[in-house]
Design an enzyme around this catalytic site. Structure first.
Site, PDB file in Angstrom:
ATOM      1  N   CYS A   1       0.435  -1.044   0.073  1.00  0.00           N
ATOM      2  CA  CYS A   1       0.077  -0.231   0.356  1.00  0.00           C
ATOM      3  C   CYS A   1       0.739   1.177  -0.073  1.00  0.00           C
ATOM      4  O   CYS A   1       2.340   1.520   0.520  1.00  0.00           O
ATOM      5  CB  CYS A   1      -0.558  -0.493   1.026  1.00  0.00           C
ATOM      6  SG  CYS A   1      -2.090   1.202   0.890  1.00  0.00           S
TER       7      CYS A   1
ATOM      8  N   CYS B   1      -2.198   4.880   7.000  1.00  0.00           N
ATOM      9  CA  CYS B   1      -3.796   4.530   7.337  1.00  0.00           C
ATOM     10  C   CYS B   1      -3.432   4.699   9.065  1.00  0.00           C
ATOM     11  O   CYS B   1      -3.089   3.507   9.087  1.00  0.00           O
ATOM     12  CB  CYS B   1      -4.451   4.119   7.018  1.00  0.00           C
ATOM     13  SG  CYS B   1      -5.170   4.752   5.043  1.00  0.00           S
TER      14      CYS B   1
ATOM     15  N   CYS C   1      -5.340   0.935  10.081  1.00  0.00           N
ATOM     16  CA  CYS C   1      -4.567   0.077   9.338  1.00  0.00           C
ATOM     17  C   CYS C   1      -2.937  -0.767   9.439  1.00  0.00           C
ATOM     18  O   CYS C   1      -2.692   0.306   9.976  1.00  0.00           O
ATOM     19  CB  CYS C   1      -4.950   0.758   7.882  1.00  0.00           C
ATOM     20  SG  CYS C   1      -5.021  -1.178   6.466  1.00  0.00           S
TER      21      CYS C   1
ATOM     22  N   CYS D   1     -25.884 -11.156   6.849  1.00  0.00           N
ATOM     23  CA  CYS D   1     -25.442 -10.789   6.115  1.00  0.00           C
ATOM     24  C   CYS D   1     -25.053 -11.303   4.392  1.00  0.00           C
ATOM     25  O   CYS D   1     -25.153 -12.276   4.432  1.00  0.00           O
ATOM     26  CB  CYS D   1     -24.367 -10.136   6.307  1.00  0.00           C
ATOM     27  SG  CYS D   1     -22.715 -11.092   5.825  1.00  0.00           S
TER      28      CYS D   1
ATOM     29  N   CYS E   1     -16.118 -15.744   4.535  1.00  0.00           N
ATOM     30  CA  CYS E   1     -15.462 -13.717   4.242  1.00  0.00           C
ATOM     31  C   CYS E   1     -14.644 -14.323   5.095  1.00  0.00           C
ATOM     32  O   CYS E   1     -14.348 -14.712   6.194  1.00  0.00           O
ATOM     33  CB  CYS E   1     -17.399 -13.730   5.349  1.00  0.00           C
ATOM     34  SG  CYS E   1     -17.250 -11.949   5.939  1.00  0.00           S
TER      35      CYS E   1
ATOM     36  N   CYS F   1     -13.719 -11.312   6.664  1.00  0.00           N
ATOM     37  CA  CYS F   1     -14.411  -9.651   7.742  1.00  0.00           C
ATOM     38  C   CYS F   1     -13.475  -9.978   8.541  1.00  0.00           C
ATOM     39  O   CYS F   1     -13.726 -10.438   9.351  1.00  0.00           O
ATOM     40  CB  CYS F   1     -15.722  -9.020   7.649  1.00  0.00           C
ATOM     41  SG  CYS F   1     -16.559  -7.754   8.524  1.00  0.00           S
TER      42      CYS F   1
ATOM     43  N   CYS G   1     -19.971 -15.614  12.641  1.00  0.00           N
ATOM     44  CA  CYS G   1     -19.841 -13.495  12.984  1.00  0.00           C
ATOM     45  C   CYS G   1     -19.269 -12.879  14.200  1.00  0.00           C
ATOM     46  O   CYS G   1     -19.618 -13.530  15.129  1.00  0.00           O
ATOM     47  CB  CYS G   1     -20.623 -13.244  12.140  1.00  0.00           C
ATOM     48  SG  CYS G   1     -21.130 -13.392  11.143  1.00  0.00           S
TER      49      CYS G   1
ATOM     50  N   CYS H   1     -18.789  -7.340  13.222  1.00  0.00           N
ATOM     51  CA  CYS H   1     -18.646  -6.596  12.285  1.00  0.00           C
ATOM     52  C   CYS H   1     -19.661  -5.606  11.345  1.00  0.00           C
ATOM     53  O   CYS H   1     -20.617  -7.012  11.574  1.00  0.00           O
ATOM     54  CB  CYS H   1     -18.281  -7.993  10.891  1.00  0.00           C
ATOM     55  SG  CYS H   1     -18.694  -9.022  10.275  1.00  0.00           S
TER      56      CYS H   1
END
Length: 299
Positions: A26, A30, A33, A226, A247, A249, A271, A274
């Site tokens: 990248c 940030c 991040c 979701c 997923c 996430c 999950c 998130c």
């Protein structure tokens, strides 16, 4: 007088959603991040992309291709995606917008999603963007009807509403998607955003999205499924290695990743807290199969 109910109800076919995340570097730092310093073999990555694309019919899936860094750092990969999109694949690319407008040149068949934390440099302080860079992202989003993905952290409601008003005044026809600052390993969300506090616009997520967000913030638990779980899958690509997961996430247990092959469906996906862009993915216009394109059998 009661409104008559039409039957059968109107339905629309949607594409399968396939998220492809390329291991890459990248060019931003940030503060919320991880820093990415990874070398990418673009030729091997292109071959991996084709292995994934071969599993799907052109009109049957929408691919979101991104990097866990910044994908526009890899022009050969972008050019390859453009060629495949010109052949009929539906491909959207997630970018931080720092390579605009050059990254658009010759890539007119790609769909775009830009990540930006607002319409001012102050709102993007955690991303390190200047006002000129932010303006380029907003301009491109309006011109291309690109989607915008915004991490909500310390922006004020007044700032958020100013952005909504700005996009409305410019006739924005994309989607503005808010997602909270990440809460890794099931930790509680630290920020909340209420639908009733926002200036209303057609490009916002539905009220139910914010209700789910509010519920997770208040209880630490999810009470709805979701669209990623019902209609999505993720491919993680590192050069010639492809891993798959339902997923990815936030913090998904490593044992849920598996080798490239058939997708796996789950009755209970673990999950956490998130809430992100996949929540109402199947309702996006890009996900819809044009009517009349797929003939139905006569019975």
């Amino acid at each position: 007088m009661d409104t008559p109910i039409g039957w059968p109800p109107r339905t629309r076919r949607v594409r399968a959603y396939r998220n492809i995340v390329i291991d890459g570097a990248c060019n931003l730092r940030c503060t919320y991040c991880e820093v990415k310093k990874i070398k990418v073999n673009q030729e091997a990555t292109k071959a991996s992309l084709d292995r994934i694309f071969e599993k799907y019919e052109a009109d049957g899936a929408l691919f979101r291709v991104e990097s866990n860094g910044e994908i526009t750092l890899y022009p050969k990969i972008l050019d390859h995606l453009q060629r495949r999109a010109a052949e009929g694949l539906r491909i959207e690319v997630l970018s931080n917008g720092t390579k605009l407008p050059r990254c658009l040149e010759g890539r007119e068949d790609l769909l775009w999603v830009f990540s930006v934390d607002g319409h001012t440099a102050r709102m993007n302080a955690k991303r390190g963007l200047g006002q000129e860079q932010v303006d380029r992202i907003i301009d491109a989003a309006v011109d291309l009807q690109a989607e915008l993905q915004l991490v909500y952290h310390d922006q004020t409601i007044d700032e958020i509403n100013e952005m909504i008003d700005l996009l409305k005044s410019r006739g924005y026809q994309g989607l503005l998607h808010f997602m909270p600052l990440l809460a890794f390993k099931g930790r509680p969300l630290t920020v909340n955003l209420r639908y009733e506090d926002l200036h209303q616009a057609d490009f916002l997520a539905p009220p139910e999205y914010f209700r789910r967000w509010n519920h997770i913030f208040e209880t630490g638990k999810r009470d709805a499924v979701c669209d990623q779980i019902t209609n999505g899958y993720t491919y993680s690509v590192a050069d010639d290695d492809i891993q798959m997961v339902k997923c990815d996430c936030y913090s998904v247990p490593k044992h849920l990743y598996h080798e490239f092959g058939p997708i796996r469906e789950y009755d209970n996906w673990p999950c956490g807290t998130c809430i992100a862009n996949q929540e109402f993915n199947s309702s996006r216009p890009r996900m819809r199969v044009p009517e009349g394109r797929v003939p139905l059998p006569l019975v």
